[in-house]
Enzyme design. Structure first.
Site, PDB file in Angstrom:
ATOM      1  N   SER A  39       0.902  -1.080  -0.034  1.00 15.22           N
ATOM      2  CA  SER A  39      -0.185   0.280   0.014  1.00 15.22           C
ATOM      3  C   SER A  39       0.919   1.203   0.045  1.00 15.22           C
ATOM      4  O   SER A  39       1.869   1.636  -0.951  1.00 15.22           O
ATOM      5  CB  SER A  39      -1.076  -0.026   1.303  1.00 15.22           C
ATOM      6  OG  SER A  39      -2.045   0.686   1.218  1.00 15.22           O
TER       7      SER A  39
ATOM      8  N   ASP B 175      -9.864  -6.045  -4.173  1.00 18.77           N
ATOM      9  CA  ASP B 175      -9.504  -4.725  -3.324  1.00 18.77           C
ATOM     10  C   ASP B 175     -10.354  -3.534  -3.591  1.00 18.77           C
ATOM     11  O   ASP B 175     -10.514  -3.173  -4.684  1.00 18.77           O
ATOM     12  CB  ASP B 175      -7.916  -4.334  -3.987  1.00 18.77           C
ATOM     13  CG  ASP B 175      -7.198  -3.529  -2.897  1.00 18.77           C
ATOM     14  OD1 ASP B 175      -7.684  -2.787  -2.498  1.00 18.77           O
ATOM     15  OD2 ASP B 175      -6.168  -3.609  -2.834  1.00 18.77           O
TER      16      ASP B 175
ATOM     17  N   HIS C 138      -7.380  -6.280  -0.077  1.00 22.93           N
ATOM     18  CA  HIS C 138      -6.351  -5.097   0.334  1.00 22.93           C
ATOM     19  C   HIS C 138      -4.931  -5.936   0.971  1.00 22.93           C
ATOM     20  O   HIS C 138      -4.081  -5.305   1.068  1.00 22.93           O
ATOM     21  CB  HIS C 138      -6.741  -3.944   0.687  1.00 22.93           C
ATOM     22  CG  HIS C 138      -5.404  -2.804   0.678  1.00 22.93           C
ATOM     23  ND1 HIS C 138      -5.127  -2.197  -0.431  1.00 22.93           N
ATOM     24  CD2 HIS C 138      -4.889  -1.973   1.408  1.00 22.93           C
ATOM     25  CE1 HIS C 138      -4.377  -1.208  -0.285  1.00 22.93           C
ATOM     26  NE2 HIS C 138      -4.222  -1.329   0.862  1.00 22.93           N
TER      27      HIS C 138
END
Length: 258
Positions: free
Chosen positions: A80, A202, A230
């Site tokens: 991320s 996601d 995610h």
């Protein structure tokens, strides 16, 4: 700026960078499994986890601090926001990265006119405002969003709730602004082997990113995991480990990763 970091295991050097609002503890047993065959360096991003907030949270300053905390040469894994920061490190100091694995990471997290495969600006701005209004509620909502659609949503949500940051709102807000960075040029200019690992469920990083990212860098290896949101390193840990090991072997040779 000095960042908290610690190292476990022996073998080829790996660097793990976590995402926004959390700490390196989010890697949990995944990091432990990596440490069985690698020398793993965990770093807490500034103002998150055990790293103190920094007065200057510019991208260049954060990159400098990350490079100071990392081994001289390593395989970098960024999840991320951590993926964006790893890309920025690759752009600033390409000789430091032997390979790069981007997990659920978008080089340009907030959409632009020429980059629609990202979070809409109005949605991002609403999140920023929500954080300012009610930090605890916003973090809870963010945790739920990260796990939605995953085959292991319950386990992921439990891990997130155990790790989610209690940082000051100002520190969280400053770190959040790093997500506005546009690192597409860094992806284009990568000179090390790299892969992108995405989940098809996601809610934060669209599955369509794979095609767009490979258009920027055709040598990028793209992997899509079904029923993953995610946090594919939790929902699909075995598969992600295989992908990471394969990239290390590609760079270091067949004996490096067992």
């Amino acid at each position: 700026m000095s960042l908290w970091h610690e190292t476990h295991g022996t073998g080829p050097d790996l660097v793990l960078l976590h995402g926004w609002g959390l700490s390196s503890a989010i890697w949990g047993d995944f990091a432990d499994r990596l440490a069985e065959r690698y020398r793993v360096t965990l770093i807490d991003l500034p103002g998150l986890g055990r790293s103190a907030p920094a007065g200057d949270m510019s991208l260049d300053t954060v990159v400098e601090a990350l490079l100071d905390a990392a081994p001289e040469q390593a395989h970098w894994i960024g999840w991320s926001l951590g993926g964006q920061l790893a890309l920025a490190c690759a752009e600033q100091a390409p000789e430091r990265l032997k390979s790069l694995s981007l997990i659920a990471a978008n080089p340009c997290f907030v959409a632009r006119e020429d980059w629609p495969c990202a979070m809409a600006p109005d949605v991002f701005n609403a999140f920023v405002q929500s954080l300012a209004d009610n930090e605890a509620k916003t973090l809870q909502r963010f945790a739920a969003l990260q796990t939605r659609g995953s085959a292991s949503a319950r386990d992921e949500l439990k891990r997130l709730k155990n790790v989610i940051s209690t940082a000051e709102p100002r520190a969280l807000a400053a770190a959040l602004m790093l997500l506005e960075s546009d690192l597409r040029s860094a992806l284009v200019g990568l000179n090390c082997p790299a892969q992108l690992i995405l989940g098809d469920q996601d809610q934060l990083v669209p599955a369509g990113l794979a095609e767009q990212a490979r258009a920027l860098n055709p040598s990028l290896q793209a992997h899509m995991l079904a029923h993953s949101a995610h946090m594919p390193f939790v929902s699909h840990a075995d598969e992600v480990l295989i992908m990471l090991n394969a990239l290390v072997r590609q760079v270091d040779g067949a004996d490096a990763a067992g």
